[in-house]
Design a protein around this motif. Structure first.
Motif, PDB file in Angstrom:
ATOM      1  N   HIS A 193      47.235 -49.163  40.453  1.00  5.20           N
ATOM      2  CA  HIS A 193      47.750 -50.294  39.668  1.00  5.20           C
ATOM      3  C   HIS A 193      49.209 -50.037  39.287  1.00  5.20           C
ATOM      4  N   LEU A 218      42.617 -51.366  30.601  1.00  5.57           N
ATOM      5  CA  LEU A 218      43.360 -50.214  31.129  1.00  5.57           C
ATOM      6  C   LEU A 218      44.095 -50.567  32.424  1.00  5.57           C
ATOM      7  N   ASP A 219      43.535 -51.462  33.222  1.00  3.38           N
ATOM      8  CA  ASP A 219      44.261 -51.945  34.403  1.00  3.38           C
ATOM      9  C   ASP A 219      45.518 -52.679  33.977  1.00  3.38           C
ATOM     10  N   ASP A 259      42.156 -45.160  40.355  1.00  5.07           N
ATOM     11  CA  ASP A 259      42.404 -46.605  40.347  1.00  5.07           C
ATOM     12  C   ASP A 259      43.653 -46.981  39.549  1.00  5.07           C
ATOM     13  N   LYS A 260      43.848 -46.375  38.413  1.00  2.00           N
ATOM     14  CA  LYS A 260      44.971 -46.747  37.541  1.00  2.00           C
ATOM     15  C   LYS A 260      46.309 -46.363  38.178  1.00  2.00           C
ATOM     16  N   ALA A 290      48.068 -50.125  32.865  1.00  7.31           N
ATOM     17  CA  ALA A 290      48.676 -49.448  34.021  1.00  7.31           C
ATOM     18  C   ALA A 290      49.648 -50.375  34.744  1.00  7.31           C
TER      19      ALA A 290
END
Length: 118
Positions: free
Chosen positions: A43, A92-93, A39-40, A96
């Protein structure tokens, strides 16, 4: 090197990228594909592309304004995700996204003289 792209093209692509990121970021979590890679990384790539397009398309704004604008856009979306089913704010999103923005602006700054005719 031949400069062959017009900054207007990048402005249009930037608007399309903003709309795509906004729409995809606010989809309910259950509607997202299950087989996404990390996921990161998505992003990072999405916001690197967004910032790159902004840097390439802007004639007036210095890079620091583009960085702040793109990060604020990211922060706004992360805030809105609190209200979307199966989504939420993630630091964390945001990290990123911010690292992607910085990378995209630097790459755009370096390539713009070679690719864009003003």
């Amino acid at each position: 090197m031949v400069q062959f792209l017009n900054s207007r093209l990048f402005k249009v692509l930037f608007v399309i990228a903003c709309l795509a990121i906004f729409a995809m970021s606010l989809m309910p979590g259950k509607q997202l594909p299950k087989d996404l890679p990390w996921d990161k990384a998505l992003h990072f790539i999405g916001y690197a592309g967004l910032a790159f397009l902004a840097r390439m398309g802007s004639k007036k704004h210095p890079s620091w304004q583009i960085v702040i604008g793109c990060i604020l856009f990211s922060l706004f979306i992360e805030f809105l995700q609190q209200f979307i089913p199966n989504r939420g704010f993630e630091w964390l999103d945001l990290l990123a996204n911010s690292l992607g923005v910085l990378t995209g602006v630097v790459v755009g700054f370096l390539l713009k003289p070679y690719l864009v005719k003003e």
